[in-house]
Design an enzyme around this catalytic site. Sequence first.
Site, PDB file in Angstrom:
ATOM      1  N   CYS A   1      83.134-132.155 -22.652  1.00  0.00           N
ATOM      2  CA  CYS A   1      83.231-130.982 -21.785  1.00  0.00           C
ATOM      3  C   CYS A   1      83.558-131.492 -20.399  1.00  0.00           C
ATOM      4  CB  CYS A   1      81.918-130.193 -21.770  1.00  0.00           C
ATOM      5  SG  CYS A   1      81.942-128.846 -20.564  1.00  0.00           S
TER       6      CYS A   1
ATOM      7  N   CYS B   1      81.752-129.352 -17.336  1.00  0.00           N
ATOM      8  CA  CYS B   1      80.309-129.464 -17.078  1.00  0.00           C
ATOM      9  C   CYS B   1      79.693-130.326 -18.179  1.00  0.00           C
ATOM     10  CB  CYS B   1      79.656-128.090 -16.980  1.00  0.00           C
ATOM     11  SG  CYS B   1      80.189-126.901 -18.225  1.00  0.00           S
ATOM     12  N   SER B   2      78.897-129.745 -19.044  1.00  0.00           N
ATOM     13  CA  SER B   2      78.283-130.542 -20.109  1.00  0.00           C
ATOM     14  C   SER B   2      77.995-129.666 -21.322  1.00  0.00           C
ATOM     15  CB  SER B   2      76.993-131.198 -19.608  1.00  0.00           C
ATOM     16  OG  SER B   2      76.117-130.196 -19.125  1.00  0.00           O
ATOM     17  N   CYS B   3      78.905-128.734 -21.640  1.00  0.00           N
ATOM     18  CA  CYS B   3      78.707-127.845 -22.790  1.00  0.00           C
ATOM     19  C   CYS B   3      78.490-128.679 -24.054  1.00  0.00           C
ATOM     20  CB  CYS B   3      79.918-126.939 -22.976  1.00  0.00           C
ATOM     21  SG  CYS B   3      80.176-125.835 -21.582  1.00  0.00           S
TER      22      CYS B   3
END
Lengths: 211, 89
Positions: free
Chosen positions: A116, A119-121
């Site tokens: 991702c 962000c950090s999905c």
Amino acid sequence: MPHDHHDHLSPSGHPYRPDDDQPLSYWQTLEIAVRELLVEKGITTPADIAVQIDAMDARNPAMGAKVVARYWTDADFAAALIEDAARATREMGFDIGPLKLIALPNTATLHNIVVCTLCSCYPRNLLGLPPDWYKSRAYRSRTVREPRKVLAEFGVTLPDNTEVRVHDSTADMRYIVIPNRPGGTDGWDAAALADLVTRDSMIGTGLPRTP
Amino acid sequence: MQRVKVRADMPPGHVRTPAYLRGKIGVTERLLGPFPNPEDLAYGHVGQSLILHRVRFSMAELWGDAAEAPEDTLEAEIYAHWLEPVDAP
């Protein structure tokens, strides 16, 4: 400036982590303020919040491993997982909340890897919290540009004729890679196979264990 | 599969299309949604209902001569308002 290593290393030889003595950041303050308001207005309670934290901590890669092992052993389930991975996972009995999930099967000539960049999905509702490196700027920026080099650093070297397909998780969907079933596992049941499925093999940065 | 081009715009604010994909051409691999536009939701507005495309790009398209392996691919979710149709070559 003395560099006596006793000041920097724990007895086990690791560096001490600096104490977090900074004042609260703007966002930490905002989170506390909103949380306290929600409690004060009776919209939620500290106990409800603790229950949610416990529920999230209870999710872990073993849940995803069971999904992968069933994909390997149950053709009807495999088809259902490709059709709608969230529905098929729920029907296995996993409480994944509102997660929208796509399953990405590897093949002999295709290797999937998930990142991702924004962000950090991560499919937290199935696999639990992501590893720290998944959220690092290095992983997020390099995986879309030089995935083969990143994979090699994880110990995965793929033949040139295997296509690498990077999935940038930019919006509403979350992803689980379905690694190839390891050889030498003919006749194994799903429970035994699930033990071979690692977290990294479901992100695409690793391969399953081999028997 | 439908060929699409990601808009090359650089608007300010909360944007959910990564910069490295803007101006690039790919093919829609599948359609998802509709979902409310996160670029509206980020500001507390009602999200416009939009189709979400999963767009497949070649690494050659994204990185040109610097591509690590030009035939490798990348897929990302791009909301419909970020895409323009591309005429058949």
